[in-house]
Design a protein around this motif. Structure first.
Motif, PDB file in Angstrom:
ATOM      1  N   VAL A  35       0.852  -1.173   0.000  1.00  0.00           N
ATOM      2  CA  VAL A  35       0.000   0.000   0.000  1.00  0.00           C
ATOM      3  C   VAL A  35       0.891   1.226   0.000  1.00  0.00           C
ATOM      4  O   VAL A  35       1.980   1.208   0.595  1.00  0.00           O
ATOM      5  N   GLU A  36       0.457   2.271  -0.687  1.00  0.00           N
ATOM      6  CA  GLU A  36       1.214   3.529  -0.718  1.00  0.00           C
ATOM      7  C   GLU A  36       0.351   4.655  -0.197  1.00  0.00           C
ATOM      8  O   GLU A  36      -0.871   4.663  -0.388  1.00  0.00           O
ATOM      9  N   GLN A  76       5.250  11.863  -4.217  1.00  0.00           N
ATOM     10  CA  GLN A  76       6.129  11.203  -3.260  1.00  0.00           C
ATOM     11  C   GLN A  76       5.259  10.441  -2.272  1.00  0.00           C
ATOM     12  O   GLN A  76       4.135  10.848  -1.969  1.00  0.00           O
ATOM     13  N   ALA A  77       5.766   9.305  -1.806  1.00  0.00           N
ATOM     14  CA  ALA A  77       4.932   8.453  -0.970  1.00  0.00           C
ATOM     15  C   ALA A  77       5.779   7.530  -0.128  1.00  0.00           C
ATOM     16  O   ALA A  77       6.959   7.280  -0.409  1.00  0.00           O
ATOM     17  N   SER A  78       5.146   7.006   0.904  1.00  0.00           N
ATOM     18  CA  SER A  78       5.683   5.930   1.712  1.00  0.00           C
ATOM     19  C   SER A  78       5.037   4.634   1.245  1.00  0.00           C
ATOM     20  O   SER A  78       3.808   4.544   1.192  1.00  0.00           O
ATOM     21  N   ARG A  79       5.844   3.651   0.898  1.00  0.00           N
ATOM     22  CA  ARG A  79       5.324   2.362   0.423  1.00  0.00           C
ATOM     23  C   ARG A  79       5.520   1.301   1.499  1.00  0.00           C
ATOM     24  O   ARG A  79       6.631   1.083   1.989  1.00  0.00           O
ATOM     25  N   GLY A 131       4.894  -4.610   5.756  1.00  0.00           N
ATOM     26  CA  GLY A 131       5.669  -4.267   6.947  1.00  0.00           C
ATOM     27  C   GLY A 131       6.856  -3.375   6.659  1.00  0.00           C
ATOM     28  O   GLY A 131       6.923  -2.252   7.166  1.00  0.00           O
ATOM     29  N   PRO A 132       7.837  -3.831   5.842  1.00  0.00           N
ATOM     30  CA  PRO A 132       8.953  -2.947   5.491  1.00  0.00           C
ATOM     31  C   PRO A 132       8.481  -1.734   4.702  1.00  0.00           C
ATOM     32  O   PRO A 132       7.643  -1.853   3.802  1.00  0.00           O
ATOM     33  N   THR A 133       9.012  -0.567   5.013  1.00  0.00           N
ATOM     34  CA  THR A 133       8.568   0.690   4.412  1.00  0.00           C
ATOM     35  C   THR A 133       9.710   1.342   3.656  1.00  0.00           C
ATOM     36  O   THR A 133      10.844   1.396   4.142  1.00  0.00           O
ATOM     37  N   PRO A 142       1.029   3.010   6.954  1.00  0.00           N
ATOM     38  CA  PRO A 142       2.403   3.274   6.539  1.00  0.00           C
ATOM     39  C   PRO A 142       3.364   2.156   6.894  1.00  0.00           C
ATOM     40  O   PRO A 142       4.496   2.119   6.416  1.00  0.00           O
ATOM     41  N   GLY A 143       2.962   1.216   7.726  1.00  0.00           N
ATOM     42  CA  GLY A 143       3.778   0.069   8.109  1.00  0.00           C
ATOM     43  C   GLY A 143       2.882  -1.020   8.653  1.00  0.00           C
ATOM     44  O   GLY A 143       1.690  -0.819   8.887  1.00  0.00           O
ATOM     45  N   GLY A 144       3.431  -2.226   8.846  1.00  0.00           N
ATOM     46  CA  GLY A 144       2.628  -3.316   9.366  1.00  0.00           C
ATOM     47  C   GLY A 144       1.729  -3.914   8.312  1.00  0.00           C
ATOM     48  O   GLY A 144       2.062  -3.954   7.131  1.00  0.00           O
ATOM     49  N   LYS A 145       0.564  -4.419   8.739  1.00  0.00           N
ATOM     50  CA  LYS A 145      -0.331  -5.063   7.790  1.00  0.00           C
ATOM     51  C   LYS A 145      -0.763  -4.070   6.714  1.00  0.00           C
ATOM     52  O   LYS A 145      -0.845  -2.862   6.949  1.00  0.00           O
ATOM     53  N   VAL A 146      -1.036  -4.581   5.531  1.00  0.00           N
ATOM     54  CA  VAL A 146      -1.373  -3.747   4.380  1.00  0.00           C
ATOM     55  C   VAL A 146      -2.879  -3.475   4.395  1.00  0.00           C
ATOM     56  O   VAL A 146      -3.691  -4.400   4.337  1.00  0.00           O
ATOM     57  N   GLU A 147      -3.246  -2.191   4.471  1.00  0.00           N
ATOM     58  CA  GLU A 147      -4.648  -1.831   4.622  1.00  0.00           C
ATOM     59  C   GLU A 147      -4.916  -0.474   3.994  1.00  0.00           C
ATOM     60  O   GLU A 147      -4.076   0.424   4.045  1.00  0.00           O
ATOM     61  N   MET A 148      -6.084  -0.336   3.385  1.00  0.00           N
ATOM     62  CA  MET A 148      -6.517   0.958   2.876  1.00  0.00           C
ATOM     63  C   MET A 148      -7.998   1.131   3.176  1.00  0.00           C
ATOM     64  O   MET A 148      -8.731   0.151   3.371  1.00  0.00           O
ATOM     65  N   GLY A 149      -8.435   2.393   3.230  1.00  0.00           N
ATOM     66  CA  GLY A 149      -9.834   2.644   3.524  1.00  0.00           C
ATOM     67  C   GLY A 149     -10.258   4.037   3.105  1.00  0.00           C
ATOM     68  O   GLY A 149      -9.435   4.903   2.795  1.00  0.00           O
ATOM     69  N   VAL A 150     -11.578   4.234   3.113  1.00  0.00           N
ATOM     70  CA  VAL A 150     -12.154   5.526   2.778  1.00  0.00           C
ATOM     71  C   VAL A 150     -13.401   5.712   3.623  1.00  0.00           C
ATOM     72  O   VAL A 150     -14.141   4.754   3.893  1.00  0.00           O
ATOM     73  N   GLY A 151     -13.624   6.940   4.063  1.00  0.00           N
ATOM     74  CA  GLY A 151     -14.770   7.244   4.898  1.00  0.00           C
ATOM     75  C   GLY A 151     -15.580   8.410   4.360  1.00  0.00           C
ATOM     76  O   GLY A 151     -15.020   9.363   3.799  1.00  0.00           O
TER      77      GLY A 151
END
Length: 392
Positions: free
Chosen positions: A53-54, A69-72, A76-78, A249-258
């Motif tokens: 996830v980015e 620019q982003a954090s990938r 887990g590793p970023t 930004p780290g750990g399990k890969v997750e995305m969301g929208v509210g």
């Protein structure tokens, strides 16, 4: 109509959920057969290296160029990533970026959705909200409908292969179990108190296993709209706080929208043409991958690569037309495991008085007041999915 390159202008916060199995190392099963007869359940590891996830910012110049620019987060590793490129916006609001994702921008340019539809083995979906405004914790006060999509191999147990060797030489081909245990979508209601605390409840769907879920925690909303939850999710809030996006930004890969809840709705609240980006897994799309185990004699020790189940992962961009009376039709392009194809269909929908949206395809979600935006996630069924639609 009336969209131009200038519709996308300025700085946006974005998140992308991506699946890219081209870069390993691939996972392996370890075999250690000391003699015969031998019987064991062999664990099949999760391909976590392929899930990423980015989260970052992208700046559009209003004239066809962008930089980002982003954090990938790769399970887990970023790493920190950046780049630039070119984009197009057609008169009907269709957006295309030069690395193969397409989607739509909402009129006024506040929000965009993107997904990969080209025949390449990268399944991805992204969304962005324009940055601007001044915020604090009090800017976040009220209830939001939230769709989440994530992978988490720790919820196990992993899939297994039943290895039963009565004699050698031994040769058998096994179907590789799909890692549905590690894939989940959720549809939540989150309530923020304006003072740094929140509660939530909803339904979690882990590849067909539905369960109620709830919790509470704390949040921080920075002056620039950056939102941080105590669970590790972070993102950005749209000016006016009607919508927000999240990613890990780290750990399990997750995305969301509210989307903010509120208003009075009916089927007529959804009327017209929307562009919808989808990202999902569907294990029924097989056939399943296989792995061949050949044991000429014992003792036998070896490690075998496990193929990635790319066949089960999809991203789509659809154009869906709601008639305001409970019926819809759609057409679009699907990227299924790197194979692009045209798709279409029709069905029925309902919008409850509180804005809750239900489609006949097991998808549920919520409509933003005014009908410009909606979110989707399945709360039952083996397909795990997230979707976001914006009015065209």
């Amino acid at each position: 109509a009336g969209y131009t390159l200038a519709t996308l202008f300025g700085e946006y916060a974005f998140n992308f959920s991506m699946l890219d199995a081209r870069f390993g190392p691939s996972v392996q099963i370890d075999l250690n057969v000391p003699g015969t007869p031998y019987s064991s359940l062999v664990n099949v590891p999760f391909h976590e290296y392929a899930f990423r996830v980015e989260q970052g910012t992208v700046t559009f110049d209003g004239a066809g160029k962008y930089s980002w620019q982003a954090s990938r987060n790769v399970a887990g590793p970023t790493t920190t990533e950046q780049g630039n490129g070119q984009y197009t916006v057609t008169a009907d609001g269709t957006v295309a970026l030069d690395f193969g994702v397409v989607g739509t921008v909402l009129a006024g340019g506040s929000t965009f959705v993107l997904a990969s539809t080209a025949g390449v083995p990268v399944i991805e979906m992204g969304m962005g909200v324009k940055k601007g405004g001044t915020f604090n914790n009090a800017s976040f006060n009220g209830s939001y409908a939230v769709a989440l999509y994530y992978s988490d191999a720790t919820v196990g147990p992993p899939g297994t292969i039943n290895l039963n060797v009565t004699k050698t030489p031994y040769n058998n081909t096994f179907a590789v179990p799909f890692p549905g245990y590690a894939l989940s979508s959720e549809l939540r209601t989150m309530t923020f108190d304006g003072a740094g605390n929140y509660t939530w409840s909803g339904t979690r769907n882990t590849s067909g296993n539905s369960s109620p879920a709830s919790g509470s925690g704390t949040y921080v909303l920075a002056t620039d709209g950056t939102l941080t939850l105590d669970t590790g999710l972070a993102g950005n809030v749209l000016a006016g706080a009607s919508a927000f996006i999240l990613a890990t930004p780290g750990g399990k890969v997750e995305m969301g929208v509210g989307l903010r809840k509120g208003g009075t709705f009916s089927n007529a609240s959804l009327g017209g043409r929307y562009a919808v980006a989808h990202h999902y897994s569907d294990a029924t799309a097989g056939p399943a991958n296989t792995i061949n185990i050949n044991i000429p004699n014992t003792p036998y020790i070896n490690s075998l690569d496990v193929p990635f189940p790319l066949y089960a992962f999809n991203s789509e961009v659809r154009s869906i037309v709601f008639d305001g009376a409970g019926n819809y039709s759609w057409s679009g392009t699907r990227n299924k495991g790197g194979v692009s194809s045209a798709t279409s269909g029709s069905g029925y929908y309902s919008v409850a008085a509180d804005g809750a949206l239900s489609l006949d395809s097991r998808l549920s979600g919520h409509v933003l007041e005014g009908g410009s935006t909606f979110i989707l996630a399945p709360t039952s069924g083996q397909s795990v999915q997230i979707g976001m639609g914006v009015l065209r």
